[in-house]
Design an enzyme around this catalytic site. Structure first.
Site, mmCIF file in Angstrom:
data_model
loop_
_atom_site.group_PDB
_atom_site.id
_atom_site.type_symbol
_atom_site.label_atom_id
_atom_site.label_comp_id
_atom_site.label_asym_id
_atom_site.label_seq_id
_atom_site.Cartn_x
_atom_site.Cartn_y
_atom_site.Cartn_z
ATOM 1 N N ASP A 69 0.881 -1.165 0.000
ATOM 2 C CA ASP A 69 0.000 0.000 0.000
ATOM 3 C C ASP A 69 0.920 1.216 0.000
ATOM 4 O O ASP A 69 1.575 1.504 1.009
ATOM 5 C CB ASP A 69 -0.896 -0.001 1.239
ATOM 6 C CG ASP A 69 -1.735 1.271 1.334
ATOM 7 O OD1 ASP A 69 -1.609 2.156 0.460
ATOM 8 O OD2 ASP A 69 -2.521 1.380 2.298
ATOM 9 N N VAL A 70 0.978 1.926 -1.123
ATOM 10 C CA VAL A 70 1.971 3.009 -1.229
ATOM 11 C C VAL A 70 1.615 4.229 -0.380
ATOM 12 O O VAL A 70 2.389 5.180 -0.323
ATOM 13 C CB VAL A 70 2.216 3.438 -2.695
ATOM 14 C CG1 VAL A 70 2.762 2.290 -3.531
ATOM 15 C CG2 VAL A 70 0.976 4.055 -3.316
ATOM 16 N N TYR A 176 -6.290 15.452 -8.169
ATOM 17 C CA TYR A 176 -5.490 14.667 -9.126
ATOM 18 C C TYR A 176 -4.460 15.556 -9.825
ATOM 19 O O TYR A 176 -3.273 15.210 -9.892
ATOM 20 C CB TYR A 176 -6.430 14.018 -10.140
ATOM 21 C CG TYR A 176 -5.757 13.010 -11.037
ATOM 22 C CD1 TYR A 176 -5.493 11.712 -10.597
ATOM 23 C CD2 TYR A 176 -5.376 13.350 -12.331
ATOM 24 C CE1 TYR A 176 -4.872 10.786 -11.423
ATOM 25 C CE2 TYR A 176 -4.767 12.436 -13.160
ATOM 26 C CZ TYR A 176 -4.513 11.146 -12.705
ATOM 27 O OH TYR A 176 -3.895 10.238 -13.537
ATOM 28 N N LYS A 180 -0.321 15.301 -9.504
ATOM 29 C CA LYS A 180 0.538 14.966 -10.652
ATOM 30 C C LYS A 180 1.536 16.089 -10.951
ATOM 31 O O LYS A 180 2.667 15.831 -11.367
ATOM 32 C CB LYS A 180 -0.330 14.650 -11.868
ATOM 33 C CG LYS A 180 -1.183 13.385 -11.690
ATOM 34 C CD LYS A 180 -0.313 12.168 -11.394
ATOM 35 C CE LYS A 180 -1.116 10.875 -11.363
ATOM 36 N NZ LYS A 180 -0.257 9.688 -11.132
#
Ligand code: NAP
Length: 271
Positions: A69-70, A176, A180
């Site tokens: 699980d990152v 998001y 990124k």
């Protein structure tokens, strides 16, 4: 060791988060084709085992699944340690594990609902979850793997999966886009910090790619039309096209490139 062989990643050890699906899976298969032993790391053990079986069937390379699980530092520490214990080293990392709560990029949010979320109504917990996985998860993956590379004297490579959303403001997907954009800057800073160790850090920023993450948008005719309208090539990209871009950055062919994110996105930034 498996049988030594030809290939851009011959006898290298590759570790890929998000390796059970989509872009990460395509990279795992592509890297194995090019001679790498592959650690497929993901939170989905069932699909991860399937990718490992695919690699073993398609190549003579070693492949191993490790559950991770990152969003958990402990989990990433355990993943990297297990990879080194099993394969002796890590030569190249792909940090592809990622999520989005926005309908046009992914599936369900933490509360099971889908759809674009205006920032003013986004729950802090949803924002935090996307940042935890997409940005902090990449940072932790990179630095924990880099520590192993440094300790083992490996002049390796790291490829972070950002997104074209790092450069385009998508209403309803602030979490998001910001995550990124953070990955793209992380890639630059880390590249400079790791220069002295001979470790190169680069990234890819895909456009719209045919993976489970974009399934709901592609299934919706209006969503598909929106993708095509944004993409001069007029089609979605394939995971293998992303894997070819990542492969370039992972191998010696990109030996004079570091801190750079390339955007394989069908010309989205051109016109
Ligand atoms: P995908 O098919 O959903 O693959 C992502 C993988 O990461 C899944 O197996 C997912 O597991 C896993 N994952 C999610 N959270 C995790 C966690 N906390 N720990 C470990 N694994 C986790 O999506 P994809 O399209 O291949 O996306 C890969 C990367 O490309 C992501 O970073 C994404 O943001 C980026 N990207 C994709 C596109 C696109 O158009 N597809 C465009 C630009 C960038 P679950 O399935 O259980 O969530």
């Amino acid at each position: 060791m498996g049988t030594p062989q030809e290939g851009r990643l011959a006898d290298k050890v590759a570790l890929l988060t998000g390796g059970a699906s989509g872009i990460g899976r395509a990279c795992a298969l592509r890297y194995a084709e090019e001679g790498a032993d592959v650690v497929v790391a993901d939170r989905d053990a069932k699909r991860g085992a399937e990718v490992v079986a695919e690699i073993r069937n398609a190549s003579n390379r070693r492949a191993l699944f490790i559950e991770v699980d990152v969003s958990s530092e402990d989990s990433i520490e355990a993943m990297a340690a297990a990879a080194v214990t099993e394969f002796g080293r890590i030569d190249t990392v792909l940090a592809a594990a990622g999520i989005s709560s926005a309908q046009y990029v992914s599936g369900a949010a933490a509360d099971g609902q889908t759809g674009a979320r205006p920032l003013v109504t986004t729950k802090l917990s949803d924002w935090q979850r996307v940042l935890d996985v997409n940005l902090t998860g990449v940072m932790l993956t990179d630095r924990i793997c880099a520590r192993h590379m440094i300790e083992l004297g490996v002049a390796g490579t790291i490829v972070n999966v950002a997104s074209s959303a790092a450069k385009i403001a998508l209403p309803g997907a602030a979490d998001y886009c910001v995550s990124k954009a953070g990955v793209a800057m992380l890639t630059q800073v880390l590249a400079l910090e790791l220069l002295e160790h001979g470790i190169r850090v680069n990234g890819i920023g895909p456009g719209f790619i045919e993976t489970p993450m974009t399934q709901s948008m592609r299934d919706d005719p209006d969503g598909l039309a929106a993708i095509v309208a944004r993409t001069p090539m007029g089609r979605v990209g394939t995971p293998r096209e992303m894997a070819n871009a990542a492969l370039y950055l992972a191998c010696d062919e990109s030996s004079y490139t570091t801190g750079h994110t390339i955007y394989p996105n069908g010309g989205m930034f051109v016109g």
